[in-house]
Write an enzyme that holds these catalytic residues in place. Structure first.
Site, short mmCIF file in Angstrom:
data_model
loop_
_atom_site.label_atom_id
_atom_site.label_comp_id
_atom_site.label_asym_id
_atom_site.label_seq_id
_atom_site.Cartn_x
_atom_site.Cartn_y
_atom_site.Cartn_z
N PRO A 1 31.27 36.46 32.85
CA PRO A 1 30.36 35.51 33.49
C PRO A 1 29.67 34.63 32.45
CG PRO A 1 30.07 37.71 34.39
CD PRO A 1 30.97 37.84 33.20
N GLU A 2 29.59 33.34 32.74
CA GLU A 2 28.97 32.38 31.84
C GLU A 2 27.72 31.80 32.50
OE1 GLU A 2 31.96 29.70 30.14
OE2 GLU A 2 33.52 31.13 30.72
N LYS B 1 23.75 33.85 28.69
CA LYS B 1 24.50 34.66 29.64
C LYS B 1 23.73 35.92 30.04
CE LYS B 1 28.85 33.29 27.38
NZ LYS B 1 30.06 33.79 26.71
N ARG C 1 41.23 33.46 21.44
CA ARG C 1 40.84 33.24 22.83
C ARG C 1 41.79 32.24 23.47
NH1 ARG C 1 35.37 34.46 23.55
NH2 ARG C 1 35.77 34.22 25.78
#
Length: 269
Positions: free
Chosen positions: A2-3, A58, A259
């Site tokens: 979650p950002e 976050k 990433r």
């Protein structure tokens, strides 16, 4: 993970459902998800009201009646559900906070945590974070000053929480697409026009994602139609092999700093 938009969505939903409510019961099923003895954790927060929920990057901070703070970071795979025992998902629950017949379930906290701190301790834990990208104090001039001191690939810098707090894998890709800039591009090769566009795209994409509930695929409560609404609005993230909505070219996936990142080779330069 979650950002900012996902955590901002959670913040608003939590404020609507538990702000001003008293914690009536605490269940700890995974001791590694907290930072103090379970009995101390329970005894410290039981029968206290949650006065406010704020967000920093976050993280969410649950501000309690006694001045203590519950600091939440969902990390990879963490999510929350609010509802009755009958409604709860058939998933392993790491922590449950009860508010009468309604419960706040913390799920998927393999790496995530809910830590108990004083206000000062919570602030110290978050002191290394950069500014919030949606904070009005982060002006274009301030952004240009901050990025001027950075080097290396754009994607890597945008993931750096000390640079700006709250942007992760999904929104770094979406912001770069909106700005028409390759996430693999070196910051030193970005001119002032590129950097200015990046700033405006960052604000617009994050605001739009927040308005549409972020990309989380788990509803916060039964009948929740907001959470996850941005998933269908993604332009590049997790769309490898699909057509670009802007030019029709194929979206590609590349690895940057270990990433995954997604972009259009044709209309991002």
């Amino acid at each position: 993970m979650p950002e900012l938009p996902e955590m901002e969505t959670y913040k608003h939903l939590l404020m609507a459902n538990i702000a001003g409510q008293m914690i009536t019961e605490v269940q700890i099923n995974r001791e590694k998800s907290i930072n103090v003895n379970p009995e101390l954790f329970k005894n410290t927060i039981m029968h206290l009201k949650v006065l406010n929920i704020t967000r920093r990057g976050k993280h969410l901070l649950f501000e309690l009646q006694n001045g203590q703070v519950l600091l939440l970071h969902l990390m990879l795979g963490g999510w929350m559900f609010f509802g009755t025992d009958v409604e709860k998902p058939k998933r392993t629950i790491q922590i449950r906070l009860s508010f009468g017949e309604q419960h706040l379930y913390f799920i998927g906290l393999r790496l995530g945590y809910l830590h108990l701190y004083s206000q000062k301790e919570a602030e110290q834990n978050l002191s290394d974070l950069g500014p919030d990208p949606l904070d009005s104090a982060l002006t274009l001039n301030e952004f240009l000053k901050r990025i001027a001191s950075k080097h290396g690939r754009l994607k890597t810098t945008m993931l750096d929480q000390k640079f700006i707090a709250g942007i992760g894998n999904c929104y770094s890709a979406e912001i770069c697409f909106h700005a028409g800039i390759l996430p693999t591009k070196d910051i030193d090769d970005c001119n002032e026009l590129n950097r200015t566009q990046l700033f405006h795209s960052m604000k617009l994409v994050l605001q739009d994602a927040t308005k549409n509930g972020g990309y989380m695929d788990h509803p916060f409560y039964m009948g929740d139609s907001l959470t996850g609404g941005f998933y269908d609005l993604r332009k590049v993230y997790d769309r490898e092999g699909e057509n670009c909505y802007r030019c029709g070219s194929i979206i590609v996936m590349d690895m940057v700093s270990s990433r995954k990142t997604f972009y259009c080779q044709n209309c991002q330069k």
